[in-house]
Design an enzyme around this catalytic site. Sequence first.
Site, PDB file in Angstrom:
ATOM      1  N   SER A 148      50.242  21.671  60.796  1.00 57.95           N
ATOM      2  CA  SER A 148      49.454  21.817  60.048  1.00 57.95           C
ATOM      3  C   SER A 148      50.107  21.891  58.462  1.00 57.95           C
ATOM      4  O   SER A 148      51.355  22.158  58.420  1.00 57.95           O
ATOM      5  CB  SER A 148      48.939  23.381  60.241  1.00 57.95           C
ATOM      6  OG  SER A 148      49.210  24.306  59.296  1.00 57.95           O
ATOM      7  N   LYS A 149      49.330  21.608  57.474  1.00 57.70           N
ATOM      8  CA  LYS A 149      50.016  21.359  56.285  1.00 57.70           C
ATOM      9  C   LYS A 149      50.181  22.647  55.526  1.00 57.70           C
ATOM     10  O   LYS A 149      51.131  22.853  54.720  1.00 57.70           O
ATOM     11  CB  LYS A 149      49.034  20.576  55.238  1.00 57.70           C
ATOM     12  CG  LYS A 149      47.887  20.990  55.032  1.00 57.70           C
ATOM     13  CD  LYS A 149      46.907  20.200  53.698  1.00 57.70           C
ATOM     14  CE  LYS A 149      45.671  20.621  53.678  1.00 57.70           C
ATOM     15  NZ  LYS A 149      44.877  19.575  52.631  1.00 57.70           N
ATOM     16  N   ARG A 150      49.737  23.742  56.020  1.00 52.93           N
ATOM     17  CA  ARG A 150      49.926  25.046  55.487  1.00 52.93           C
ATOM     18  C   ARG A 150      51.215  25.716  56.167  1.00 52.93           C
ATOM     19  O   ARG A 150      51.699  26.482  55.516  1.00 52.93           O
ATOM     20  CB  ARG A 150      48.695  25.988  55.856  1.00 52.93           C
ATOM     21  CG  ARG A 150      47.783  26.056  54.787  1.00 52.93           C
ATOM     22  CD  ARG A 150      46.516  26.882  55.207  1.00 52.93           C
ATOM     23  NE  ARG A 150      45.853  26.520  56.303  1.00 52.93           N
ATOM     24  CZ  ARG A 150      44.987  25.187  56.206  1.00 52.93           C
ATOM     25  NH1 ARG A 150      44.794  24.808  54.917  1.00 52.93           N
ATOM     26  NH2 ARG A 150      44.492  24.768  57.233  1.00 52.93           N
TER      27      ARG A 150
END
Length: 469
Positions: A234-236
Amino acid sequence: MTVRVRFAPSPTGMFHVGGARSALQNWIYAKQHGGVFVLRIEDTDAARNRPEWTEGILSALDWIGIARGTYEGPYFQSENAGEHRTAAAKLHAAGRAYYCDCTREDVQARTGSQYQGYDGFCRDRGLTAGPGRALRFRTPDLGLTVVVDLIRGEPTWENKLLEDFVIARGDGSPVFLLANVVDDMTMGITHVIRAEEHLPNTPKQQLLWDALGVKPPVWAHVPIVVNEKRQKLSKRRDKVALEAYRDEGYLADTMRNYLMLLGWAPSGDREIVPWSVIESEFRLEDVNPSPAYFDEKKLRAFNGEYIRALSVEDFVEACQPWLTGTETIPPPPWQPSEFDAAAFATVAPLAQTRITVLSEIVPNVDFLFVASPEIDEGSWSKAMKDGAGDLLDAAVEAYTALPTWDADALKAALEAVGAERGLKLGKAQAPVRVAATGRSVGLPLFESLVVLGRERTLARLQAARARLP
Ligand code: GLU
């Protein structure tokens, strides 16, 4: 039939490594089948799109070997908006879609349970179009939807479990599910190779193909990419942007080789293989449907191998962006005028065998180009123990007197200085290294001092000495 595949990213700010992998798989599939690769930017979410993000996709693709001008497109989904609306109207006219004014709360109040999909309330109310009225696709009550998927066999859904899904919002704008299908249709796409995340959309999309009277494509849903905790990248949470790897100094060849191993392996016991081997051996049908682990440590080790396989000239060339800085890579700690290309070329082979990402070149060579190296305090306190002042004094004396300034002589002299104090070479080296380079680890010391030169070496040893009791 000409194979036509497409890569259809949404420009959302960075280029996900999983997307890069799908792009490469599409690219190879087209090539192997004498087909066409189409790039389509799915830019209909106007609030989240920016032109520079599209540019970022084009340059990231270019970097990874999918060069501008060698594929069809880019097309922009927003340019096809008229077709999306026409398709929605056609489905409505044919009775395959109906208007609905229910809110989620309405549905929940009727079904009395947690929202589990639309209950079909407006199916036969004959509502006309109007503000706030969504257009829903009427899914069949009976039968099965069977999807032909090159990786997953024939995933099958019972139609009665597929809700009547929205194809156009209350303001009339078509949603992703429909726009994506209509684009694939108008672009003559024969094979949809995309991430597993879209598998749940596929039966709905296939029903749309059928309802619009066009033979659906062959599908291939490539496995999701997960981190070491088996969570979807996930990009977070995870480093997922291809650009981040590029700017850290991963080679494009490393990235595309590694990305292709996510769910697939070449023949034999090999992992690091030339791109030409991947292009000929890769089979979409052989991709493993289970989640693929993105192992950054392994990627880094791969990159070290790729770096070591470069010629020295290519390595020097590859380091340039970190030696100067670019729009996305910070400038090095020296001024351009302080950089000495000849000195760099001399130490480059020493660095090439040691670094695993190209950005590491900077802390390995900065001592050669800055007026005085920034001293790493941790290294200083470890190296500058009791006796360090005396040792530096003796090293200065010995180095001043050296008849030749070469690595063997420098080593022999320091060995002798150490021996007189009962120190092995490693111990004797530590204060000299920290004084000359600022750090306790780096390139081989004596070769480094040769390139640094006698004058600067002595000045740094004396400056360090002056800081000691
Ligand atoms: N725009 C979609 C995405 O980025 C791609 C959908 C597709 O490949 O069909 O996830």
